[in-house]
Scaffold this motif. Sequence first.
Motif, PDB file in Angstrom:
ATOM      1  N   ASP A  36      47.841  33.034 -50.290  1.00  0.00           N
ATOM      2  CA  ASP A  36      47.973  31.688 -50.863  1.00  0.00           C
ATOM      3  C   ASP A  36      47.621  30.615 -49.838  1.00  0.00           C
ATOM      4  O   ASP A  36      46.954  29.626 -50.161  1.00  0.00           O
ATOM      5  N   LEU A  37      48.041  30.799 -48.586  1.00  0.00           N
ATOM      6  CA  LEU A  37      47.790  29.797 -47.546  1.00  0.00           C
ATOM      7  C   LEU A  37      46.303  29.680 -47.207  1.00  0.00           C
ATOM      8  O   LEU A  37      45.830  28.605 -46.849  1.00  0.00           O
ATOM      9  N   VAL A  38      45.563  30.780 -47.313  1.00  0.00           N
ATOM     10  CA  VAL A  38      44.124  30.715 -46.997  1.00  0.00           C
ATOM     11  C   VAL A  38      43.272  30.483 -48.246  1.00  0.00           C
ATOM     12  O   VAL A  38      42.047  30.359 -48.161  1.00  0.00           O
ATOM     13  N   GLY A  39      43.919  30.426 -49.411  1.00  0.00           N
ATOM     14  CA  GLY A  39      43.184  30.127 -50.633  1.00  0.00           C
ATOM     15  C   GLY A  39      42.461  31.307 -51.232  1.00  0.00           C
ATOM     16  O   GLY A  39      41.411  31.143 -51.879  1.00  0.00           O
ATOM     17  N   ARG A  40      42.992  32.516 -51.036  1.00  0.00           N
ATOM     18  CA  ARG A  40      42.407  33.725 -51.618  1.00  0.00           C
ATOM     19  C   ARG A  40      43.514  34.528 -52.299  1.00  0.00           C
ATOM     20  O   ARG A  40      44.700  34.237 -52.145  1.00  0.00           O
ATOM     21  N   GLY A  80      34.777  32.402 -43.648  1.00  0.00           N
ATOM     22  CA  GLY A  80      34.117  31.102 -43.804  1.00  0.00           C
ATOM     23  C   GLY A  80      34.924  30.114 -44.617  1.00  0.00           C
ATOM     24  O   GLY A  80      34.360  29.293 -45.348  1.00  0.00           O
ATOM     25  N   ILE A  81      36.244  30.191 -44.508  1.00  0.00           N
ATOM     26  CA  ILE A  81      37.118  29.273 -45.247  1.00  0.00           C
ATOM     27  C   ILE A  81      37.414  28.065 -44.367  1.00  0.00           C
ATOM     28  O   ILE A  81      37.962  28.209 -43.273  1.00  0.00           O
ATOM     29  N   HIS A  82      37.047  26.883 -44.839  1.00  0.00           N
ATOM     30  CA  HIS A  82      37.313  25.671 -44.065  1.00  0.00           C
ATOM     31  C   HIS A  82      37.996  24.656 -44.957  1.00  0.00           C
ATOM     32  O   HIS A  82      37.376  24.114 -45.890  1.00  0.00           O
ATOM     33  N   ALA A  83      39.268  24.427 -44.701  1.00  0.00           N
ATOM     34  CA  ALA A  83      40.055  23.546 -45.573  1.00  0.00           C
ATOM     35  C   ALA A  83      39.707  22.080 -45.401  1.00  0.00           C
ATOM     36  O   ALA A  83      39.832  21.290 -46.330  1.00  0.00           O
ATOM     37  N   GLY A  84      39.267  21.708 -44.210  1.00  0.00           N
ATOM     38  CA  GLY A  84      39.120  20.290 -43.890  1.00  0.00           C
ATOM     39  C   GLY A  84      37.768  19.703 -44.210  1.00  0.00           C
ATOM     40  O   GLY A  84      37.018  20.190 -45.053  1.00  0.00           O
ATOM     41  N   LYS A  85      37.447  18.675 -43.477  1.00  0.00           N
ATOM     42  CA  LYS A  85      36.249  17.866 -43.721  1.00  0.00           C
ATOM     43  C   LYS A  85      34.989  18.569 -43.213  1.00  0.00           C
ATOM     44  O   LYS A  85      35.047  19.581 -42.505  1.00  0.00           O
ATOM     45  N   HIS A 111      57.001  17.253 -40.394  1.00  0.00           N
ATOM     46  CA  HIS A 111      56.877  18.235 -41.468  1.00  0.00           C
ATOM     47  C   HIS A 111      55.476  18.219 -42.078  1.00  0.00           C
ATOM     48  O   HIS A 111      54.920  19.279 -42.399  1.00  0.00           O
ATOM     49  N   PHE A 112      54.904  17.035 -42.241  1.00  0.00           N
ATOM     50  CA  PHE A 112      53.562  16.956 -42.821  1.00  0.00           C
ATOM     51  C   PHE A 112      52.535  17.588 -41.879  1.00  0.00           C
ATOM     52  O   PHE A 112      51.620  18.289 -42.317  1.00  0.00           O
ATOM     53  N   ALA A 113      52.680  17.363 -40.584  1.00  0.00           N
ATOM     54  CA  ALA A 113      51.769  17.966 -39.606  1.00  0.00           C
ATOM     55  C   ALA A 113      51.835  19.493 -39.697  1.00  0.00           C
ATOM     56  O   ALA A 113      50.794  20.175 -39.720  1.00  0.00           O
ATOM     57  N   ASP A 114      53.040  20.045 -39.766  1.00  0.00           N
ATOM     58  CA  ASP A 114      53.191  21.490 -39.841  1.00  0.00           C
ATOM     59  C   ASP A 114      52.632  22.036 -41.154  1.00  0.00           C
ATOM     60  O   ASP A 114      52.011  23.111 -41.185  1.00  0.00           O
ATOM     61  N   TYR A 115      52.868  21.325 -42.248  1.00  0.00           N
ATOM     62  CA  TYR A 115      52.318  21.735 -43.548  1.00  0.00           C
ATOM     63  C   TYR A 115      50.797  21.808 -43.482  1.00  0.00           C
ATOM     64  O   TYR A 115      50.181  22.782 -43.940  1.00  0.00           O
ATOM     65  N   LEU A 116      50.180  20.765 -42.914  1.00  0.00           N
ATOM     66  CA  LEU A 116      48.719  20.730 -42.812  1.00  0.00           C
ATOM     67  C   LEU A 116      48.203  21.895 -41.967  1.00  0.00           C
ATOM     68  O   LEU A 116      47.209  22.543 -42.321  1.00  0.00           O
ATOM     69  N   ALA A 117      48.874  22.158 -40.848  1.00  0.00           N
ATOM     70  CA  ALA A 117      48.444  23.245 -39.969  1.00  0.00           C
ATOM     71  C   ALA A 117      48.543  24.591 -40.676  1.00  0.00           C
ATOM     72  O   ALA A 117      47.656  25.444 -40.530  1.00  0.00           O
ATOM     73  N   GLY A 120      45.518  25.264 -42.703  1.00  0.00           N
ATOM     74  CA  GLY A 120      44.213  25.369 -42.054  1.00  0.00           C
ATOM     75  C   GLY A 120      43.582  24.077 -41.602  1.00  0.00           C
ATOM     76  O   GLY A 120      42.413  24.073 -41.194  1.00  0.00           O
ATOM     77  N   TYR A 121      44.316  22.967 -41.630  1.00  0.00           N
ATOM     78  CA  TYR A 121      43.759  21.691 -41.186  1.00  0.00           C
ATOM     79  C   TYR A 121      43.984  21.501 -39.686  1.00  0.00           C
ATOM     80  O   TYR A 121      45.003  21.928 -39.142  1.00  0.00           O
ATOM     81  N   ARG A 122      43.040  20.847 -39.043  1.00  0.00           N
ATOM     82  CA  ARG A 122      43.184  20.481 -37.627  1.00  0.00           C
ATOM     83  C   ARG A 122      43.849  19.109 -37.565  1.00  0.00           C
ATOM     84  O   ARG A 122      43.341  18.151 -38.145  1.00  0.00           O
ATOM     85  N   VAL A 123      44.961  19.015 -36.855  1.00  0.00           N
ATOM     86  CA  VAL A 123      45.813  17.826 -36.909  1.00  0.00           C
ATOM     87  C   VAL A 123      46.031  17.259 -35.509  1.00  0.00           C
ATOM     88  O   VAL A 123      46.272  18.005 -34.556  1.00  0.00           O
TER      89      VAL A 123
END
Length: 389
Positions: A36-40, A80-85, A111-117, A120-123
């Motif tokens: 779920d976290l990696v979107g598969r 090749g999964i890239h969550a961000g921009k 908490h938002f920073a940890d959620y994003l990480a 798969g987001y770079r924060v």
Amino acid sequence: MTRSCEEMRDRVKSIVFKPEDRKTLDLTFGPGIAADLVGRTPEALAKAEKEGRLAAPKQLSNGRRYYTLEDLTHIREALGIHAGKAPDEDAVIIAVQNFKGGVGKSTITKHFADYLALHGYRVLVIDCDPQASTTTMFDIQPETLIDDEETLGQFLSPRSTFDNFRQAIRDTAWPTIKIVPSSLGLQDAEWDLTATLREGGQAVREGLQRLRIGISSIVKDYDVILLDPPPAMGFLGLNVMAAATGLLVPVPARQLDYLSTIHFMDTIAENIEVLEANGTPVDYGFIRIVCSAYTPSKPGENDMWKMMQATYANFLLSQPILASEEIKNATQAFRSVYESKPSASHATYQRCRDNLDSVFGEVVQQVRQQWPSKSIAGRAGETVTSAAA
């Protein structure tokens, strides 16, 4: 008193982080959560592992398979999964902004920073508050930076010769979260920036844009940059306003907090005019209110929630952050809920996480709309172009 407080803090940390005396992440995820976290789907991961595109997951003695945080990073890279921009796009810069203390700014930022990480987001977190609560939650002691010349305070001060913003960035326990920590030098920077008022003109404009200029040098290195501003509107607060491209405003469902937010909105509007009058226009891609520390069983708070819905309408996130002992207990241990094990029942812990996931998921929707490569409008445009071709 200061020495006594420092000694007690060190004793608490030695218990919380024992034996390393530093925060470490021992997060593990079952196949379903990892997928779920990696979107598969779990089946897709199992197929990739069978084909040799992914390494087999680790196993406990009972045969249970699990993944670590580093494993999630490897999976995203391999598939090749890239969550961000996209690489040529800028990070979305979010100020978690409110002048009133006790509304949950630092807790939400962490908490938002940890959620994003986790997703798969770079924060990059930039702690602009001299109180340094966010810095402390990321396990950096502000007093260790007193003699350090490569700090945010040094960069922002017009008197300083330190001009390499990148060198103020520190690692955290999270592989994809970096931080520009706060220090006591930020208070000195506030005075130095205020002194530019005597010079006027270009000096004031440069003083208002120093954080924006610093961020511009690293804005493509991250997906999301979170700013935790001071609970007051001086030159530090104006720097945060000038640098941000989006605002997230925490407001508890309490009458005094609701009323103080009216003053906050007035002040923000006035200061946008101040920035524009000094050659520093702002353009926020989104502004969202988040109701924080909400207890629906309390009649007064329930009434305030309804009033907030009527007042802020589409600017209000549809889900409030529920008051939870899990959040309180985690922050007392210098952690977020995402880094912690349940302090009560697993069901209570999961309800808290599900609630935070829902709230932050709404904010991520706003974030993604700022990137043409991820936004609905951008994807629609690509579809039209493809059809025309």
